[in-house]
Design a protein around this motif. Structure first.
Motif, PDB file in Angstrom:
ATOM      1  N   LEU A 182      58.165 -83.047 -48.641  1.00 51.48           N
ATOM      2  CA  LEU A 182      58.283 -83.420 -49.996  1.00 51.48           C
ATOM      3  C   LEU A 182      59.608 -84.311 -49.891  1.00 51.48           C
ATOM      4  N   ASP A 183      59.501 -85.723 -49.656  1.00 51.54           N
ATOM      5  CA  ASP A 183      60.497 -86.557 -49.405  1.00 51.54           C
ATOM      6  C   ASP A 183      60.473 -87.469 -50.995  1.00 51.54           C
ATOM      7  N   ILE A 184      61.957 -87.234 -51.282  1.00 49.55           N
ATOM      8  CA  ILE A 184      62.465 -88.050 -52.437  1.00 49.55           C
ATOM      9  C   ILE A 184      63.349 -89.281 -51.934  1.00 49.55           C
ATOM     10  N   SER A 185      62.674 -90.328 -51.668  1.00 55.54           N
ATOM     11  CA  SER A 185      63.283 -91.579 -51.038  1.00 55.54           C
ATOM     12  C   SER A 185      63.746 -92.362 -52.250  1.00 55.54           C
ATOM     13  N   GLY A 186      64.556 -93.381 -51.871  1.00 58.98           N
ATOM     14  CA  GLY A 186      65.009 -94.509 -52.918  1.00 58.98           C
ATOM     15  C   GLY A 186      66.054 -94.052 -53.789  1.00 58.98           C
ATOM     16  N   HIS A 204      70.892 -87.572 -56.459  1.00 59.38           N
ATOM     17  CA  HIS A 204      69.429 -87.462 -57.143  1.00 59.38           C
ATOM     18  C   HIS A 204      68.484 -86.749 -56.254  1.00 59.38           C
ATOM     19  N   VAL A 205      68.557 -86.756 -54.884  1.00 56.50           N
ATOM     20  CA  VAL A 205      67.689 -86.112 -53.910  1.00 56.50           C
ATOM     21  C   VAL A 205      67.740 -84.537 -54.254  1.00 56.50           C
ATOM     22  N   GLN A 206      68.858 -84.024 -54.478  1.00 58.49           N
ATOM     23  CA  GLN A 206      68.988 -82.629 -54.767  1.00 58.49           C
ATOM     24  C   GLN A 206      68.641 -82.254 -56.190  1.00 58.49           C
ATOM     25  N   GLU A 207      68.836 -83.164 -57.230  1.00 56.92           N
ATOM     26  CA  GLU A 207      68.260 -83.075 -58.445  1.00 56.92           C
ATOM     27  C   GLU A 207      66.690 -82.888 -58.409  1.00 56.92           C
ATOM     28  N   GLY A 208      66.130 -83.487 -57.689  1.00 57.88           N
ATOM     29  CA  GLY A 208      64.441 -83.768 -57.522  1.00 57.88           C
ATOM     30  C   GLY A 208      64.255 -82.385 -57.008  1.00 57.88           C
ATOM     31  N   HIS A 209      64.864 -82.100 -55.705  1.00 56.94           N
ATOM     32  CA  HIS A 209      64.672 -80.522 -54.911  1.00 56.94           C
ATOM     33  C   HIS A 209      64.637 -79.488 -56.327  1.00 56.94           C
ATOM     34  N   GLN A 210      65.730 -79.569 -56.986  1.00 56.63           N
ATOM     35  CA  GLN A 210      65.721 -78.600 -58.088  1.00 56.63           C
ATOM     36  C   GLN A 210      64.443 -78.599 -59.060  1.00 56.63           C
ATOM     37  N   GLU A 216      61.827 -76.142 -35.314  1.00 50.00           N
ATOM     38  CA  GLU A 216      61.291 -75.754 -33.899  1.00 50.00           C
ATOM     39  C   GLU A 216      60.998 -74.306 -33.592  1.00 50.00           C
ATOM     40  N   ALA A 217      62.048 -73.325 -33.866  1.00 45.71           N
ATOM     41  CA  ALA A 217      61.932 -72.056 -33.861  1.00 45.71           C
ATOM     42  C   ALA A 217      60.719 -71.411 -34.442  1.00 45.71           C
ATOM     43  N   ALA A 218      60.449 -71.974 -35.888  1.00 44.35           N
ATOM     44  CA  ALA A 218      59.491 -71.716 -36.425  1.00 44.35           C
ATOM     45  C   ALA A 218      58.248 -71.921 -35.942  1.00 44.35           C
ATOM     46  N   LYS A 219      57.991 -73.273 -35.633  1.00 45.96           N
ATOM     47  CA  LYS A 219      56.602 -73.696 -35.036  1.00 45.96           C
ATOM     48  C   LYS A 219      56.163 -73.070 -33.742  1.00 45.96           C
ATOM     49  N   LYS A 220      57.328 -72.572 -33.170  1.00 43.46           N
ATOM     50  CA  LYS A 220      56.696 -71.530 -31.783  1.00 43.46           C
ATOM     51  C   LYS A 220      56.255 -70.335 -32.288  1.00 43.46           C
ATOM     52  N   ARG A 221      56.782 -69.752 -33.368  1.00 38.67           N
ATOM     53  CA  ARG A 221      56.336 -68.530 -33.916  1.00 38.67           C
ATOM     54  C   ARG A 221      55.079 -68.535 -34.891  1.00 38.67           C
ATOM     55  N   GLY A 222      54.491 -69.767 -35.004  1.00 38.23           N
ATOM     56  CA  GLY A 222      53.214 -69.800 -35.890  1.00 38.23           C
ATOM     57  C   GLY A 222      53.869 -69.820 -37.413  1.00 38.23           C
ATOM     58  N   ILE A 223      55.135 -70.114 -37.859  1.00 42.68           N
ATOM     59  CA  ILE A 223      55.539 -70.238 -38.915  1.00 42.68           C
ATOM     60  C   ILE A 223      55.471 -71.621 -39.793  1.00 42.68           C
ATOM     61  N   LYS A 224      54.824 -71.789 -40.955  1.00 40.57           N
ATOM     62  CA  LYS A 224      54.806 -72.924 -41.495  1.00 40.57           C
ATOM     63  C   LYS A 224      56.098 -73.390 -41.897  1.00 40.57           C
ATOM     64  N   VAL A 225      56.262 -74.823 -41.888  1.00 38.06           N
ATOM     65  CA  VAL A 225      57.607 -75.331 -42.375  1.00 38.06           C
ATOM     66  C   VAL A 225      57.394 -76.281 -43.412  1.00 38.06           C
ATOM     67  N   VAL A 226      58.053 -76.210 -44.273  1.00 31.54           N
ATOM     68  CA  VAL A 226      58.181 -77.210 -45.498  1.00 31.54           C
ATOM     69  C   VAL A 226      59.396 -77.626 -45.418  1.00 31.54           C
ATOM     70  N   LEU A 246      54.315 -87.265 -55.666  1.00 32.41           N
ATOM     71  CA  LEU A 246      54.192 -85.932 -54.720  1.00 32.41           C
ATOM     72  C   LEU A 246      53.453 -84.822 -55.250  1.00 32.41           C
ATOM     73  N   SER A 247      52.644 -85.229 -56.349  1.00 28.14           N
ATOM     74  CA  SER A 247      51.785 -84.149 -56.987  1.00 28.14           C
ATOM     75  C   SER A 247      51.006 -83.609 -56.086  1.00 28.14           C
ATOM     76  N   ASP A 248      50.331 -84.200 -55.160  1.00 27.73           N
ATOM     77  CA  ASP A 248      49.261 -83.524 -54.307  1.00 27.73           C
ATOM     78  C   ASP A 248      50.022 -82.347 -53.371  1.00 27.73           C
ATOM     79  N   SER A 249      50.984 -83.127 -52.649  1.00 28.54           N
ATOM     80  CA  SER A 249      51.924 -82.255 -51.625  1.00 28.54           C
ATOM     81  C   SER A 249      52.515 -80.933 -52.508  1.00 28.54           C
TER      82      SER A 249
END
Length: 190
Positions: free
Chosen positions: A158-162, A167-173, A130-140, A23-26
Motif C-alpha cells: 500500500l504505497d503512498i507516493s507523490g 504525509h506518507v506517515q499520516e496516510g499510514h495512520q 525475507e525471513a517471513a516469506k521463508k516461513r509462509g508468513i504473508k507480508v504487508v 488504494l481501496s481495492d488493496s
C-alpha cells in the motif's frame, strides 16, 4: 529556505488523501487478510524504524488493547518495541537482523507481518520480509516513494507516493484506523 506555508502543507495532505482513494481495492484485500488471520488463530507482527516504528507499535497496541469496540484482545506484536531485544540482536547479529531474528522466533505460517516505511529500502525491513516469506508468513508493506525494494517482497504494498515522508506517515495512520474499523466490526458482530 523557509518553512512551507500552512496552505502548502494542507494541499500536500489533500494529495495524500487522493492517493489513499486509489488504494481501496488493496485496502479491502489487506483488511480481509488481517481479519482472516486473526479469526484463524494467527497473529500480526509489525515493524518499522523511527516514526514508522511508532506506527508499528500503534497497530500492535490497538489489536491487543482496543480501538473503539469492546472486543476480545487480539494478538499483535511490535518487533520494534523491546529495546533489550533490539540491542541484543543488533550487538550479536547486526542492526540489519533486528527484526528478521524476531520473525524467526515468533512468526509462524498463518501470521502476517506488517512493515511500515516511507522508503521501502531499509535493510532490516527487507531482511524481516525475507525471513517471513521463508516461513509462509504473508507480508504487508505500508510504504511511500513507490515502495522501494520492499515492494517486490511484499504480498501487498500500500504505497503512498507523490508526497513527502510526513504525509506518507499520516496516510499510514489513516489506513491503520480504517483497518481497525474493519477489525472491530468483524470481532463484535453477531
Amino acid at each position: 529556505m523557509g518553512a512551507p506555508s500552512y496552505e502548502t502543507i494542507i494541499d500536500e495532505a489533500s494529495r495524500m488523501v487522493e492517493v489513499l482513494r486509489g488504494l481501496s481495492d488493496s485496502f479491502r484485500s489487506v483488511s480481509r487478510l488481517l481479519i482472516d488471520t486473526l479469526q484463524n488463530g494467527g497473529k500480526v507482527l509489525t515493524a518499522g524504524n523511527g516514526g514508522s516504528a511508532a506506527e508499528a507499535m500503534h497497530m500492535a497496541e490497538e489489536l491487543s488493547g482496543r480501538y473503539h469496540a469492546d472486543r476480545k484482545a487480539l494478538p499483535g506484536l511490535a518487533l520494534c518495541a523491546d529495546g533489550t531485544a533490539l540491542t541484543c540482536i543488533g550487538n550479536d547479529y547486526g542492526f540489519d537482523r533486528i527484526f528478521a531474528r524476531q520473525v524467526e522466533a515468533f512468526g509462524k505460517e498463518g501470521d502476517v507481518l506488517v512493515l511500515f516505511t516511507t522508503s521501502g529500502n531499509s535493510a532490516n525491513l527487507l531482511a524481516a520480509a525475507e525471513a517471513a516469506k521463508k516461513r509462509g508468513i504473508k507480508v504487508v508493506a505500508l510504504t511511500g516513494r513507490g515502495g522501494g525494494s520492499l515492494a517486490t517482497l511484499a504480498d501487498y504494498n500500500l504505497d503512498i507516493s507523490g508526497v513527502g515522508g510526513a504525509h506518507v506517515q499520516e496516510g499510514h495512520q489513516i489506513l491503520l484506523h480504517a483497518f481497525f474499523e474493519q477489525i472491530d466490526a468483524a470481532f463484535t458482530e453477531g
